[in-house]
Scaffold this motif. Structure first.
Motif, mmCIF file in Angstrom:
data_model
loop_
_atom_site.group_PDB
_atom_site.id
_atom_site.type_symbol
_atom_site.label_atom_id
_atom_site.label_comp_id
_atom_site.label_asym_id
_atom_site.label_seq_id
_atom_site.Cartn_x
_atom_site.Cartn_y
_atom_site.Cartn_z
ATOM 1 N N ILE A 103 0.854 -1.187 0.000
ATOM 2 C CA ILE A 103 0.000 0.000 0.000
ATOM 3 C C ILE A 103 0.888 1.234 0.000
ATOM 4 O O ILE A 103 1.854 1.305 0.752
ATOM 5 C CB ILE A 103 -0.889 0.039 1.258
ATOM 6 N N ILE A 104 0.556 2.198 -0.842
ATOM 7 C CA ILE A 104 1.213 3.502 -0.806
ATOM 8 C C ILE A 104 0.289 4.474 -0.085
ATOM 9 O O ILE A 104 -0.858 4.665 -0.504
ATOM 10 C CB ILE A 104 1.519 4.035 -2.228
ATOM 11 N N THR A 105 0.775 5.032 1.006
ATOM 12 C CA THR A 105 0.007 6.087 1.684
ATOM 13 C C THR A 105 0.626 7.412 1.242
ATOM 14 O O THR A 105 0.254 7.949 0.220
ATOM 15 C CB THR A 105 0.017 5.891 3.215
ATOM 16 N N ALA B 134 -2.461 -1.147 -3.668
ATOM 17 C CA ALA B 134 -3.484 -0.156 -3.332
ATOM 18 C C ALA B 134 -2.844 1.196 -3.073
ATOM 19 O O ALA B 134 -1.750 1.276 -2.510
ATOM 20 C CB ALA B 134 -4.266 -0.615 -2.095
ATOM 21 N N ASN B 135 -3.543 2.237 -3.484
ATOM 22 C CA ASN B 135 -3.102 3.608 -3.265
ATOM 23 C C ASN B 135 -4.104 4.277 -2.329
ATOM 24 O O ASN B 135 -5.307 4.265 -2.592
ATOM 25 C CB ASN B 135 -3.058 4.351 -4.612
ATOM 26 N N ARG B 136 -3.599 4.856 -1.243
ATOM 27 C CA ARG B 136 -4.497 5.467 -0.248
ATOM 28 C C ARG B 136 -5.030 6.836 -0.672
ATOM 29 O O ARG B 136 -5.759 7.471 0.061
ATOM 30 C CB ARG B 136 -3.786 5.568 1.103
ATOM 31 N N GLY B 137 -4.669 7.279 -1.867
ATOM 32 C CA GLY B 137 -5.280 8.478 -2.406
ATOM 33 C C GLY B 137 -4.532 9.771 -2.149
ATOM 34 O O GLY B 137 -5.014 10.838 -2.510
ATOM 35 N N GLU C 223 -5.893 0.248 -7.419
ATOM 36 C CA GLU C 223 -7.112 0.918 -6.955
ATOM 37 C C GLU C 223 -6.766 2.037 -5.983
ATOM 38 O O GLU C 223 -5.737 1.983 -5.311
ATOM 39 C CB GLU C 223 -8.042 -0.099 -6.260
ATOM 40 N N ASP C 224 -7.638 3.046 -5.917
ATOM 41 C CA ASP C 224 -7.534 4.102 -4.914
ATOM 42 C C ASP C 224 -8.487 3.781 -3.770
ATOM 43 O O ASP C 224 -9.641 3.408 -4.003
ATOM 44 C CB ASP C 224 -7.939 5.466 -5.504
ATOM 45 N N PHE C 225 -8.006 3.934 -2.550
ATOM 46 C CA PHE C 225 -8.844 3.803 -1.353
ATOM 47 C C PHE C 225 -8.701 5.099 -0.559
ATOM 48 O O PHE C 225 -7.700 5.297 0.120
ATOM 49 C CB PHE C 225 -8.398 2.624 -0.491
ATOM 50 N N SER C 226 -9.673 5.972 -0.679
ATOM 51 C CA SER C 226 -9.606 7.277 -0.005
ATOM 52 C C SER C 226 -10.530 7.283 1.206
ATOM 53 O O SER C 226 -11.744 7.414 1.062
ATOM 54 C CB SER C 226 -10.010 8.404 -0.972
#
Length: 199
Positions: free
Chosen positions: A115-117, A143-146, A173-176
């Motif tokens: 995950i990239i935050t 996953a990308n934290r947005g 995917e973006d997870f915001s």
């Protein structure tokens, strides 16, 4: 491919009261380790990520991941790209490349996380690769934290993204999720701390 559903099916999209590695709080948490414990799912996700990277035409010689969170994702991506895999790890609080891994001069690397935050750990690993003579050409994550802008997303980059502007970020995917600072959070006293750093 519905990445959010894969996370839900793996019980990896958690809802509750969470303290994040940043010190902030959230009502949601992504636990990618739960997704990656199934080798078939890890392979499926890594292959989908590899397709996006190959479409870009970027040449990749090797994948490097920051330990511990990025290890499985990075290894799976390196397998899908058919390139070498190494990892960076913290020693006395500083990210280093050890264990006999060699970064060859001019070798082109993609830095991969689960995950990239904000991209802080990925950037630390990248600096070690570059210090040893490698060239970081891109970043990747399941996953990308947005906070950082990924290739193919309409989400705008936030001020706290640490990744360089001139290198692409590939993610599935973006997870915001909304985050709260300690002073603006009303559930910090009962927060669960699931992160790999235990903070």
């Amino acid at each position: 491919m519905n990445i959010e559903q894969i996370y839900k099916d793996s019980n990896a999209l958690l809802e509750g009261h969470f303290k994040l590695s940043s010190g902030n709080y959230s009502k949601f948490y992504l636990q990618s380790a739960k997704v990656l414990e199934d080798p078939k799912t890890a392979k499926l996700l890594a292959e989908a990520l590899a397709v996006e990277i190959k479409k870009s035409g970027i040449k990749i010689d090797a994948v490097c991941s920051p330990a511990l969170g990025g290890l499985i994702a990075g290894f799976a991506l390196a397998t899908a790209l058919d390139v070498r895999f190494i990892f960076a790890e913290r020693a006395e609080g500083e990210m280093t490349i050890r264990r006999g891994f060699e970064v060859k001069k001019g070798e082109k690397y993609i830095i991969c996380e689960d995950i990239i935050t904000t991209g802080g750990s990925a950037l630390e690993a990248a600096k070690q690769v570059e210090k040893d003579g490698g060239e970081v050409v891109a970043y990747a994550a399941l996953a990308n934290r947005g906070f950082c802008q990924r290739v193919g997303s309409s989400l705008e980059r936030k001020d706290n993204c640490k990744l360089p502007l001139d290198k692409p970020l590939f993610a599935l995917e973006d997870f915001s999720f909304e985050m709260y600072s300690p002073e603006n959070c009303d559930f910090k006293d009962i927060a669960y701390k699931p992160g790999s750093r235990g903070n």
